[in-house]
Scaffold this active site. Structure first.
Site, mmCIF file in Angstrom:
data_model
loop_
_atom_site.group_PDB
_atom_site.id
_atom_site.type_symbol
_atom_site.label_atom_id
_atom_site.label_comp_id
_atom_site.label_asym_id
_atom_site.label_seq_id
_atom_site.Cartn_x
_atom_site.Cartn_y
_atom_site.Cartn_z
ATOM 1 N N HIS A 71 19.395 54.754 3.086
ATOM 2 C CA HIS A 71 18.110 54.144 3.431
ATOM 3 C C HIS A 71 18.270 52.752 4.035
ATOM 4 C CE1 HIS A 71 18.419 51.859 -0.270
ATOM 5 N NE2 HIS A 71 18.463 52.970 -0.991
ATOM 6 N N ASP A 128 21.452 58.964 -6.425
ATOM 7 C CA ASP A 128 20.381 59.884 -6.833
ATOM 8 C C ASP A 128 19.148 59.791 -5.933
ATOM 9 O OD1 ASP A 128 19.386 57.477 -7.674
ATOM 10 O OD2 ASP A 128 19.342 57.973 -9.813
ATOM 11 N N ASP A 129 19.227 58.938 -4.887
ATOM 12 C CA ASP A 129 18.167 58.966 -3.868
ATOM 13 C C ASP A 129 18.696 59.585 -2.571
ATOM 14 O OD1 ASP A 129 19.784 56.809 -3.281
ATOM 15 O OD2 ASP A 129 18.175 55.308 -3.296
ATOM 16 N N ARG A 144 13.684 60.349 -9.993
ATOM 17 C CA ARG A 144 14.584 60.846 -8.946
ATOM 18 C C ARG A 144 15.253 62.174 -9.287
ATOM 19 N NH1 ARG A 144 17.783 55.511 -6.687
ATOM 20 N NH2 ARG A 144 15.942 54.238 -6.241
ATOM 21 N N ASP A 166 31.195 50.567 -4.049
ATOM 22 C CA ASP A 166 31.565 51.214 -2.780
ATOM 23 C C ASP A 166 32.481 50.322 -1.943
ATOM 24 O OD1 ASP A 166 29.451 49.458 -2.312
ATOM 25 O OD2 ASP A 166 28.289 50.848 -1.088
HETATM 26 N N1 UDP Z 1 21.775 52.827 -10.571
HETATM 27 C C1 UDP Z 1 22.398 52.805 -11.803
HETATM 28 N N2 UDP Z 1 21.994 51.901 -12.734
HETATM 29 C C2 UDP Z 1 20.988 51.013 -12.504
HETATM 30 C C3 UDP Z 1 20.358 51.039 -11.232
HETATM 31 C C4 UDP Z 1 20.779 51.949 -10.284
HETATM 32 O O1 UDP Z 1 23.304 53.600 -12.044
HETATM 33 O O2 UDP Z 1 20.663 50.231 -13.373
HETATM 34 C C5 UDP Z 1 22.204 53.810 -9.565
HETATM 35 C C6 UDP Z 1 21.045 54.643 -9.054
HETATM 36 O O3 UDP Z 1 20.813 55.740 -9.893
HETATM 37 C C7 UDP Z 1 21.532 55.012 -7.663
HETATM 38 C C8 UDP Z 1 22.381 53.817 -7.249
HETATM 39 O O4 UDP Z 1 22.734 53.139 -8.460
HETATM 40 O O5 UDP Z 1 22.333 56.178 -7.681
HETATM 41 C C9 UDP Z 1 21.651 52.878 -6.305
HETATM 42 O O6 UDP Z 1 20.472 52.451 -6.936
HETATM 43 P P1 UDP Z 1 19.138 52.099 -6.140
HETATM 44 O O7 UDP Z 1 18.829 53.190 -5.167
HETATM 45 O O8 UDP Z 1 18.071 51.777 -7.140
HETATM 46 O O9 UDP Z 1 19.493 50.737 -5.401
HETATM 47 P P2 UDP Z 1 20.035 50.407 -3.946
HETATM 48 O O10 UDP Z 1 21.415 49.878 -4.188
HETATM 49 O O11 UDP Z 1 20.024 51.646 -3.125
HETATM 50 O O12 UDP Z 1 19.097 49.381 -3.433
HETATM 51 MN MN MN Z 2 19.033 53.439 -3.128
#
Ligand code: UDP
Ligand code: MN
Length: 273
Positions: A213, A102-103, A29, A189
């Site tokens: 997303h 970071d996405d 990413r 959050d």
């Molecule tokens: N993240 C982190 N540690 C982890 C997994 C994810 O800091 O072990 C961060 C990741 O870099 C991103 C955010 O948490 O900024 C959300 O992660 P991800 O997009 O994988 O998961 P989501 O919550 O969107 O499904």
């Molecule tokens: Mn994500």
């Protein structure tokens, strides 16, 4: 015509852009961000990670912060990162704290122009919800509703004015944010929403230009890309949830962020012309 609703005093340099990341994503990413929108906010953007990486440190001019939080997706460790992001903002001289994942792709000029509509000396919590009703907290064992609150989805990005961030200082600074997360057992959050809406009694202001997303990215219309603050992507099984933008081959640019960047900023060196 002079528009008094627009605060021209705010510029990019007044914004602290913080990006939560992890060693797991430093080779996937991070490079996409560094190649695209980071180039438009090199001095203002900081990355909060859980490891040391010399090469990334060089590429970001020392803007990688090792939070010493564990590299895991557990609530406690994500709250740990948010806590460090907030503390770094407090120590900066910036007027706005804007968090992203970071996405996220951050449309930097649009972030600036939207923040110009709000006064950083007032209390503002700007973001987008991803749920249709507020979080409700019930009292055990009677299940009586104690209170409810809204929160801005971290995965879409959100911004907090300095005035509000300072009001939160007694309850959230110096790592106290982690204690609150642990106390209410909710993600970072959501905990931010709890602190601001419930403890500070300040409401979230909906800014629909933030996107995570959790929405379908393909529903965003290219004619409006320029007006959006953030975009995201995700891959579930074999399906990508990505922005529908013309540009590079999907094998080269599966997230569509390189194409999106060229759509917005066609003069960039790596963009076809
Ligand atoms: N993240 C982190 N540690 C982890 C997994 C994810 O800091 O072990 C961060 C990741 O870099 C991103 C955010 O948490 O900024 C959300 O992660 P991800 O997009 O994988 O998961 P989501 O919550 O969107 O499904
Ligand atoms: Mn994500």
């Amino acid at each position: 015509i002079y528009d008094s609703a627009v605060n021209k005093n705010i510029s990019l340099n007044d914004i602290f852009i913080s990006v939560k990341t992890t060693k797991h994503y430093q080779h996937t990413r991070l490079p996409i961000i560094l190649k695209t929108w980071f180039q438009l906010a090199r001095e203002q953007t900081w990355f909060f990670t859980d490891t040391d990486n010399r090469q990334l440190q060089d590429q970001t001019n020392g803007h990688m912060v090792n939070t010493n939080c564990s590299a895991s997706h557990q609530r406690k460790h994500l709250c740990c990162k948010m806590s460090v992001e907030y503390d770094h903002f407090l120590e900066s001289d910036k007027k706005w704290f804007c968090h992203f994942d970071d996405d996220n792709y951050v449309n930097v000029p649009r972030l600036v122009s939207i923040l110009q509509k709000y006064n950083h000396q007032e209390d503002w919590y700007l973001g987008r919800t991803s749920v249709y009703e507020p979080v409700k907290i019930y009292k055990k064992p009677t299940n009586k509703l104690m209170f409810s609150f809204w929160f801005a989805t971290g995965g879409a990005g959100f911004c907090i004015s300095r005035s509000l961030a300072l009001k939160m200082l007694p309850v959230a600074s110096g790592g106290k944010f982690i204690s609150i997360c642990e106390g209410i057992r909710l993600p970072d959050d959501v905990s931010m929403g709890f602190i601001i809406e419930h403890m500070m009694k300040k409401n979230l202001t909906l800014v629909p230009e933030f996107h995570s997303h959790l929405e379908q990215m393909k529903l965003l219309i290219p004619e409006t890309f320029r007006n959006q603050i953030s975009f995201s992507y995700a891959k579930a099984k074999d399906e990508w949830n990505v922005v529908n933008v013309p540009g590079f081959d999907t094998r080269y640019d599966p997230t569509r962020f390189l194409s999106l960047h060229c759509f917005l900023f066609p003069h960039f060196k790596f963009c076809p012309r």
